[in-house]
Design an enzyme around this catalytic site. Structure first.
Site, PDB file in Angstrom:
ATOM      1  N   GLY A 281       0.235  -3.120  19.162  1.00  0.00           N
ATOM      2  CA  GLY A 281      -0.763  -3.913  20.121  1.00  0.00           C
ATOM      3  C   GLY A 281      -1.447  -2.363  21.069  1.00  0.00           C
ATOM      4  N   LYS A 282      -0.734  -1.389  20.963  1.00  0.00           N
ATOM      5  CA  LYS A 282      -1.322  -0.075  21.944  1.00  0.00           C
ATOM      6  C   LYS A 282      -2.363  -0.282  22.255  1.00  0.00           C
ATOM      7  CE  LYS A 282      -0.277   2.715  18.494  1.00  0.00           C
ATOM      8  NZ  LYS A 282       0.092   1.836  17.798  1.00  0.00           N
TER       9      LYS A 282
ATOM     10  N   GLY B  95       3.966   3.041  19.507  1.00  0.00           N
ATOM     11  CA  GLY B  95       4.381   1.579  18.622  1.00  0.00           C
ATOM     12  C   GLY B  95       4.077   2.109  17.408  1.00  0.00           C
TER      13      GLY B  95
ATOM     14  N   SER C  41       2.795   8.372  17.457  1.00  0.00           N
ATOM     15  CA  SER C  41       3.694   9.087  16.961  1.00  0.00           C
ATOM     16  C   SER C  41       5.033   8.826  16.958  1.00  0.00           C
ATOM     17  CB  SER C  41       3.325   9.167  18.690  1.00  0.00           C
ATOM     18  OG  SER C  41       3.050   8.497  19.771  1.00  0.00           O
TER      19      SER C  41
END
Length: 200
Positions: free
Chosen positions: A37-38, A32, A106
Site C-alpha cells: 500500500g506504499k 514495505g 527498498s
C-alpha cells in the site's frame, strides 16, 4: 576525474527557495513489501499536502525503473544502486525546496541508512508500511506474487529475496489494522511541524 570537478556557486540558494515556498523540504520514504500500500498511501499524503499549499513531487518505483534506472536488474547489487540513484535524485529535489514522497520496496537496511547519509537525517522520514506477506499475496495487485510462486520471477522480495523490516521507523503503518484515512492523517500530522521554517 573527480579532481577536475569544481562545483559552481549559484546565486539562488536552497534557503532562498525554502523561504519562497514558506516551508522546509523533506523526503518521505515509504518502504514495505510489494502490494503493501506504499504508493496508495503516498499518493493520498501528497494530495493532502498539495491541497494545503505544500510544493511536492512523488517518485515511484515502477516509474523510476522505466526511466532513469531502466538499465538495472533486481539483483541485490542493482537494488542497492537503484536506491542510491533515487536518493541522489531526491536530494536534488530537496535542494529545490520540494517535499519528496518516495515509494520503494527498498528491502535492505543498509540501503535505507545510505539514504539518510545522502539527504542528511534531518531531511529524512522513514515510513514503514507494514503489511504481512500473506496479505500482500492475497491482494497481489500486479500479479507478481503468483508469478514468483510459479518461478517466473526471480529475486522477488518476500519470496526468493529478503525484506529487512525497519527496526525504528519514524512512522509505522499497519494496513491490516488501521484504515487508510487514519493512516494518511497520522503521517500528515507527524510531518506538518517539521515543514515549518521556524523549526529550520
Amino acid at each position: 576525474m573527480s579532481k577536475n570537478i569544481v562545483p559552481h556557486n549559484y546565486h539562488i540558494t536552497k534557503q532562498d527557495r525554502l523561504k519562497k515556498n514558506n516551508h522546509k523540504s523533506l523526503l518521505l520514504w515509504f518502504t514495505g513489501l510489494s502490494g503493501s500500500g506504499k504508493s496508495t498511501i503516498a499518493n493520498l499524503v501528497e494530495n493532502a499536502l498539495f491541497n494545503d499549499g505544500i510544493n511536492t513531487y512523488s517518485l515511484d518505483g515502477d516509474n523510476i525503473r522505466k526511466g532513469i534506472n531502466n538499465d538495472l536488474s533486481f539483483s541485490a547489487e542493482d537494488r542497492t544502486e537503484n536506491i542510491r540513484r533515487i536518493a541522489e535524485v531526491a536530494n536534488l529535489m530537496l535542494d529545490s525546496g520540494l517535499v519528496v514522497l518516495a515509494a520503494f520496496v527498498s528491502p535492505y537496511k543498509k540501503d535505507r541508512e545510505n539514504i539518510r547519509t545522502i539527504v542528511k537525517d534531518v531531511n529524512f522520514v522513514e515510513i514503514y508500511v507494514n503489511t504481512s506477506l500473506e496479505e500482500c499475496e492475497r491482494r497481489d495487485v500486479k500479479g507478481l506474487y503468483k508469478k514468483a510462486r510459479l518461478g517466473e520471477i526471480k529475486n522477488m522480495t518476500g519470496i526468493s529475496a529478503p525484506y529487512e523490516a525497519p527496526e525504528n521507523p519514524d512512522i509505522e503503518i499497519n494496513t491490516e489494522e488501521e484504515n487508510i484515512e487514519d493512516s494518511v492523517m497520522r503521517i500528515v500530522d507527524f510531518i506538518k511541524p517539521k515543514l515549518n521554517l521556524k523549526n529550520a
